[in-house]
Each structure stands twice: as structure tokens, then as C-alpha cells.
Scaffold this motif. Sequence first.
Motif, mmCIF file in Angstrom:
data_model
loop_
_atom_site.group_PDB
_atom_site.id
_atom_site.type_symbol
_atom_site.label_atom_id
_atom_site.label_comp_id
_atom_site.label_asym_id
_atom_site.label_seq_id
_atom_site.Cartn_x
_atom_site.Cartn_y
_atom_site.Cartn_z
ATOM 1 N N GLU A 37 -10.476 8.890 17.675
ATOM 2 C CA GLU A 37 -9.473 9.928 17.943
ATOM 3 C C GLU A 37 -8.166 9.666 17.210
ATOM 4 O OE1 GLU A 37 -8.763 10.880 21.986
ATOM 5 O OE2 GLU A 37 -10.881 11.082 22.505
ATOM 6 N N ILE A 38 -8.005 8.447 16.675
ATOM 7 C CA ILE A 38 -6.771 8.102 15.977
ATOM 8 C C ILE A 38 -7.004 8.257 14.479
ATOM 9 C CG2 ILE A 38 -5.073 6.286 15.548
ATOM 10 C CD1 ILE A 38 -5.740 5.168 18.320
ATOM 11 N N LYS A 39 -6.364 9.236 13.889
ATOM 12 C CA LYS A 39 -6.549 9.570 12.484
ATOM 13 C C LYS A 39 -5.487 8.886 11.623
ATOM 14 C CE LYS A 39 -9.717 12.446 13.884
ATOM 15 N NZ LYS A 39 -11.146 12.089 13.734
ATOM 16 N N GLY A 52 -1.144 8.001 25.547
ATOM 17 C CA GLY A 52 -1.351 7.132 24.397
ATOM 18 C C GLY A 52 -2.406 6.074 24.672
ATOM 19 N N ILE A 53 -2.367 5.497 25.876
ATOM 20 C CA ILE A 53 -3.365 4.503 26.266
ATOM 21 C C ILE A 53 -4.751 5.128 26.325
ATOM 22 C CG2 ILE A 53 -4.163 3.043 28.176
ATOM 23 C CD1 ILE A 53 -1.182 2.548 28.811
ATOM 24 N N SER A 104 3.955 2.320 14.244
ATOM 25 C CA SER A 104 3.295 3.518 14.766
ATOM 26 C C SER A 104 2.585 3.241 16.082
ATOM 27 C CB SER A 104 2.295 4.050 13.735
ATOM 28 O OG SER A 104 1.404 3.028 13.308
ATOM 29 N N ASN A 105 3.131 2.345 16.885
ATOM 30 C CA ASN A 105 2.550 1.984 18.181
ATOM 31 C C ASN A 105 2.157 3.244 18.959
ATOM 32 O OD1 ASN A 105 2.587 1.396 21.119
ATOM 33 N ND2 ASN A 105 3.110 -0.666 20.440
ATOM 34 N N PRO A 106 0.858 3.403 19.297
ATOM 35 C CA PRO A 106 0.388 4.662 19.898
ATOM 36 C C PRO A 106 0.837 4.860 21.344
ATOM 37 C CG PRO A 106 -1.397 3.069 19.800
ATOM 38 C CD PRO A 106 -0.245 2.459 19.057
ATOM 39 N N PHE A 107 1.447 3.844 21.950
ATOM 40 C CA PHE A 107 1.958 3.984 23.318
ATOM 41 C C PHE A 107 3.473 4.191 23.298
ATOM 42 C CE2 PHE A 107 -1.058 0.230 23.309
ATOM 43 C CZ PHE A 107 -2.203 1.014 23.337
ATOM 44 N N LEU A 108 4.181 3.310 22.565
ATOM 45 C CA LEU A 108 5.641 3.325 22.607
ATOM 46 C C LEU A 108 6.240 4.512 21.858
ATOM 47 C CD1 LEU A 108 6.508 -0.457 22.184
ATOM 48 C CD2 LEU A 108 6.596 0.919 24.267
ATOM 49 N N VAL A 109 5.684 4.868 20.702
ATOM 50 C CA VAL A 109 6.265 5.964 19.927
ATOM 51 C C VAL A 109 6.223 7.288 20.697
ATOM 52 C CG1 VAL A 109 6.020 7.374 17.846
ATOM 53 C CG2 VAL A 109 5.974 4.876 17.680
ATOM 54 N N PRO A 110 5.082 7.661 21.302
ATOM 55 C CA PRO A 110 5.095 8.889 22.108
ATOM 56 C C PRO A 110 6.078 8.825 23.280
ATOM 57 C CG PRO A 110 2.838 8.259 21.617
ATOM 58 C CD PRO A 110 3.713 7.114 21.192
ATOM 59 N N MET A 111 6.240 7.632 23.883
ATOM 60 C CA MET A 111 7.198 7.491 24.980
ATOM 61 C C MET A 111 8.624 7.708 24.473
ATOM 62 S SD MET A 111 5.521 4.203 26.957
ATOM 63 C CE MET A 111 6.683 4.173 28.337
ATOM 64 N N PHE A 171 -0.608 7.557 11.978
ATOM 65 C CA PHE A 171 0.232 6.408 11.669
ATOM 66 C C PHE A 171 1.589 6.832 11.094
ATOM 67 C CE2 PHE A 171 -3.873 4.528 12.034
ATOM 68 C CZ PHE A 171 -3.683 3.191 12.355
ATOM 69 N N PHE A 172 1.721 8.110 10.742
ATOM 70 C CA PHE A 172 2.933 8.575 10.062
ATOM 71 C C PHE A 172 3.615 9.749 10.775
ATOM 72 C CE2 PHE A 172 0.037 6.676 7.058
ATOM 73 C CZ PHE A 172 0.840 5.794 6.356
ATOM 74 N N VAL A 173 2.823 10.704 11.232
ATOM 75 C CA VAL A 173 3.394 11.946 11.766
ATOM 76 C C VAL A 173 4.316 11.683 12.942
ATOM 77 C CG1 VAL A 173 2.851 14.121 12.921
ATOM 78 C CG2 VAL A 173 1.498 13.389 10.934
ATOM 79 N N HIS A 174 3.852 10.899 13.915
ATOM 80 C CA HIS A 174 4.645 10.686 15.125
ATOM 81 C C HIS A 174 5.879 9.821 14.853
ATOM 82 C CE1 HIS A 174 1.422 12.646 17.170
ATOM 83 N NE2 HIS A 174 0.546 11.710 16.842
#
Length: 385
Positions: free
Chosen positions: A46-48, A37-38, A273-280, A52-55
Motif C-alpha cells: 500500500e506504500i507507493k 499510518g500504522i 517520510s516517516n509514515p506515522f509522524l508525517v501524517p500526524m 516518500f515525497f508527496v506527504h
Amino acid sequence: MLSCQKHLFTLSPDICYLNCAYMSPLLKSVEEAGIQGIQKRRTPTEIKPEDFFVHSNQLKKLFAQLIHADNSQRIAIQPAVSYGMAVVAKNLDCKAGQNIVVAAEQFPSNVYPWRALAKEKGLKIKTIAPNNESKTRGKEWNQHLLEAIDKDTVMVALPNVHWADGTRFDLLAIRQRSREVGAILVIDGTQSVGAYPFDIQAIQADALVCAGYKWLMSGYTSCLSYYGEYFDGKKPLEEVWLARKGSEDFSRLVEYEDEYEGFAARYDMGGRSNPFLVPMMIAGVSQVIDWRPTEIQAYCKNLTLPLFTELEKLGYIFEQEDYRVAHLFGIRLPQNIAMEKVKEVFSKHRISVSFRGSAIRISPHLYNDEKDIEILINALKEADK
């Protein structure tokens, strides 16, 4: 039955870590998800918009699966239990003279909101304490909680498992009693969901709030909550643009929309939709689902059987099996053993547990093995000398 899963974590072999109730070590998969994510965040192109919604929606579906909720739209992504409980406090229909029932020495995040609300609205907080000297402590505590719920009770706010000593509360009986008097049931699932089976459809709690950095194997500042029908259409803590109807269309965001997305979306935090925490969190919750809480309980129970045999011999006090869980339990000292001596011995052998009130809190997980329990037993024997 599951085997030891230590290979999925990065843990020092020099530490006997029996402290998941404090904070889980990171799974390698969770760590990797955060790193990815980082790395993705390096390049904004790269961030579409769909990211903001899918993950976020994927995470909600996973948590709904874990707690057996039939509608993932009832899940909210939040930063902490205090946030999730503040949503409850803001929307509780109450009047002066009513009461809120809690257990003694609950975690502060499930107490402070009610104290503030009681002061503001003229409510009474009924705090039910256990009898630590009783051999049927857990059974009596549950019974006293049921007896405390009366016609003036507006809410019962409890954990599923007490954070300090692992006492299990009978949520099915408590739900039945709360329904009889028209009170809502709010659960702090932080120390249970992910390691102990939880069925929201069976318990029918009105709200369930779970921090993610313990048994959900996720990062800090992560929390997942469920809100039932009682909270439909009520007020959020903040006005999150992502929670509005049509927010997926970035070209129309200034065509301001008053209508929220359905159910619990209004209770999402800003920046959900935090790109680091949500994938974790996706990685952590996915792994828990794969393991299954029933199997985690079975593993921990089998692992700690020799420990309880030794505890009884040494005179330690612990909860009856019917009122404790296998992944988190407290032991209290016999009179001949000093707490400072135990702390000294544990430090010497690099045993990580938590000391909460009068209890030594032990919380094993799948990364623990027979060697860890042997180290703990030997340390307890040493403290007895």
C-alpha cells in the motif's frame, strides 16, 4: 473570536491541564492520522514510491504557510531542535575571538551546540541575564541583548519566547542590530510558532527551528526548520538519499547522484517520510493554520484576564504585558508564599503546570476554559493561607 476547542481533544475532566509548553495533548485528528499510518504500514504494497515525497512536500508547504515563507523548499523535516541547531553549528562561518549572543537560561538545545562550537573554534558565548527584581524586566532584558551585539558577534541565537517564563524578545529590533554587525540570527521557535504569530519574511531570521510536539500539536521526534540564504549550498549532517536529485525514480537509485535537491532538502533527516509522524504533523499544522495563531493569542488573553487581576492582588510577580505572550507566561512568588506549598496545593487539585527555575510556568490553550482558570485562581488563594 474562537470558542473553546476542548471537544477536539481527549482530555480527562479531572485534570486542569495548563501545560501545553510541556507537551500538547493529542488532537483527535492527529491521533487518528497516526493510527491510519500504522494501519497502512501493515501492508507494504500500500506504500507507493510517491508516498516518500508527496506527504513530506505537503508538510513543508503547510509549515511555510504558517510562518509566511515564500518558498517551501526552505523547510527541512528533522527529529529535534538539537538536530536543527547542529546544522547551524556545522555551517557557521566563524573565527577565534568572535562571540555568540544568547539569553540566560535558554532551553539546552539552543545552548549546547554553541558551547561545543565555542570550545572547538575559540569563540566566546555572551549570556545576557534579566534582572528579576526590576518592574521593567522584559524591556531591560531586550535592551541589554541589543547592547551585547557588537562588531565581534557572529551569531545571535535566541527563542522568540523564553521557554521558562514566556518573556518575549523583540526579534525585529534584534534582527536589525545583528544585520548592522554582520551576524546571523537563529531562532528556536518551539515555544511560540503555532500559538504566536511569526512572519519569517518580516523577521528575516537565517534559521528557525521548531519542535513539533508542543504548539504545533504533533507527535514526538518531530521538528520543522527553515533555513535562509546563508545556508544555501552548505553541508548537511547526514547524506540522505531522499534529498538527492532524481531520487523519485527508485529504478535508478544506484546511479548515484552527488547533487542535492534545492535549498533546505539537504538538511532533512534520514527517514523524513516517516509514515506515522508525517501524517500526524500534517494534521496538527493544518489545525493550527485553521485556528490561526492570532486567534489563539486572543482567546488565551481573554481567558486569563481574571487570572492576572488576582495575581496582582496576591502579590505575584509577572512580566509587563508588552513583553509577555498570552499562551505562555511565568509567575514568581511573593515572599510570603513557599514554592513547596504551591506544588502541594496544585497536586491536590490536579493542576498541571511546569516549575521552571524560580517561575511557575502557565501555558493555556484552546482546550482550556473559564473553569480551568477558576480552579487555578482558587488554588493560588489556598496556597496563600
